[in-house]
Design a protein around this motif. Structure first.
Motif, PDB file in Angstrom:
ATOM      1  N   LEU A   1       0.619  -1.446   0.269  1.00  0.00           N
ATOM      2  CA  LEU A   1      -0.167  -0.045  -0.112  1.00  0.00           C
ATOM      3  C   LEU A   1       0.934   1.333   0.602  1.00  0.00           C
ATOM      4  N   ARG A   2       0.320   1.937  -0.959  1.00  0.00           N
ATOM      5  CA  ARG A   2       1.459   3.392  -0.934  1.00  0.00           C
ATOM      6  C   ARG A   2       0.973   4.673   0.009  1.00  0.00           C
ATOM      7  N   PRO A   3       1.878   5.395   1.017  1.00  0.00           N
ATOM      8  CA  PRO A   3       1.516   6.231   1.743  1.00  0.00           C
ATOM      9  C   PRO A   3       0.523   7.721   1.226  1.00  0.00           C
ATOM     10  N   ALA A   4      -0.381   7.604   2.049  1.00  0.00           N
ATOM     11  CA  ALA A   4      -0.747   8.870   1.539  1.00  0.00           C
ATOM     12  C   ALA A   4      -0.158   9.690   1.088  1.00  0.00           C
ATOM     13  N   SER A   5      -0.614  10.223  -0.783  1.00  0.00           N
ATOM     14  CA  SER A   5      -0.044  11.822  -0.196  1.00  0.00           C
ATOM     15  C   SER A   5      -0.442  12.989   0.637  1.00  0.00           C
ATOM     16  N   PRO A   6       0.574  13.846   0.461  1.00  0.00           N
ATOM     17  CA  PRO A   6      -0.218  14.946   0.814  1.00  0.00           C
ATOM     18  C   PRO A   6      -1.763  15.674   0.589  1.00  0.00           C
ATOM     19  N   LEU A   7      -1.883  15.623  -0.455  1.00  0.00           N
ATOM     20  CA  LEU A   7      -2.692  16.436  -1.015  1.00  0.00           C
ATOM     21  C   LEU A   7      -4.771  15.258  -0.536  1.00  0.00           C
TER      22      LEU A   7
ATOM     23  N   LEU B   1      -6.915  16.296   1.759  1.00  0.00           N
ATOM     24  CA  LEU B   1      -9.107  15.930   1.477  1.00  0.00           C
ATOM     25  C   LEU B   1      -9.445  15.195   2.008  1.00  0.00           C
ATOM     26  N   ARG B   2      -8.665  13.970   3.328  1.00  0.00           N
ATOM     27  CA  ARG B   2     -10.158  13.443   4.355  1.00  0.00           C
ATOM     28  C   ARG B   2     -11.139  13.761   4.848  1.00  0.00           C
ATOM     29  N   PRO B   3     -10.952  14.716   5.204  1.00  0.00           N
ATOM     30  CA  PRO B   3     -11.799  15.589   6.527  1.00  0.00           C
ATOM     31  C   PRO B   3     -12.734  15.768   4.866  1.00  0.00           C
TER      32      PRO B   3
END
Length: 229
Positions: free
Chosen positions: A5-11, A15-17
């Motif tokens: 699994l790739r770590p989540a990008s800053p973007l 945007l998760r919230p």
């Protein structure tokens, strides 16, 4: 086969919230049983038409002022106000015992749609620009946001029918309130982009004048602004 699994990008992290808030705003247990509930509290064909007319009037009236407020104050703040309006609408709806009170609920729902319309899109667009330097990822990210909202709407609609069958139609409105209210808390963790503040600040009068001229000189924009859907 091992999948890494790739770590989540800053973007994605930023945007998760917003995606989670869109999911919570999409929860509406009352949606599938609204017409049944309206019938229970005394609606007839004339009162349904009155409610639709009142709702249709609120959205276009508030559409432009809400956009100006978002630009001059806070897009996240306007989105939080939209969530508050949605929660209040569900609460009033759930407590309604007559036509007049329920129409008030519909008017507040119109406030939600006016405040929410375009606000999420602008936050996503500016966040993508801030994090990546271009808008290439905008469609993908706004698609994820729409998917989260649609998934909540479909799931809650299915559950709403079950809840209404077990506990009555009124409970579907009241159970919607805490989920929508939670979206306000989630939005507090949303990092609002600042690109729209980079331009030179103009007076409110000039801002309103520019908006009016843009709408009147581009006729194709008027149906978009005045559409209550």
């Amino acid at each position: 086969m091992i999948t890494i699994l790739r770590p989540a990008s800053p973007l994605q992290k930023r945007l998760r919230p917003l995606h989670l808030a869109a999911f919570l705003q999409g929860i509406g247990f009352w949606v599938p049983v609204e017409k049944l509930f309206m019938n229970e509290i005394g609606f007839d064909a004339a009162s349904v038409g009155l409610m639709a007319a009142a709702y249709a009037a609120v959205v276009p009236i508030l559409e432009v002022p809400s956009g100006i407020l978002a630009d001059r104050w806070s897009r996240r703040g306007v989105l939080m106000a939209a969530s508050a309006a949605l929660a209040i609408s569900a609460l009033i709806g759930g407590l309604s015992h007559n036509v007049v009170t329920y129409i008030l609920s519909a008017l507040v729902l119109g406030v939600f749609f006016a405040l929410e319309s375009g606000t999420i899109d602008s936050i996503v667009y500016d966040t993508v620009l801030e994090e990546t330097g271009d808008s290439a990822a905008f469609e993908r990210q706004i698609g994820r946001n729409r998917l989260a909202n649609s998934a909540a709407l479909v799931t809650s609609a299915l559950l709403g029918g079950v809840l209404a069958g077990v506990a009555g139609t009124r409970i579907t409105y009241l159970l919607t309130v805490p989920f929508v209210a939670l979206s306000i808390v989630v939005l507090l963790r949303c990092s609002e982009p600042q690109l729209h503040r980079a331009a030179e600040t103009t007076s409110l009068r000039a801002h309103i004048g520019l908006t009016y001229r843009t709408l009147t000189r581009r006729a194709r924009l008027l149906p978009i602004v005045t559409c209550p859907c």
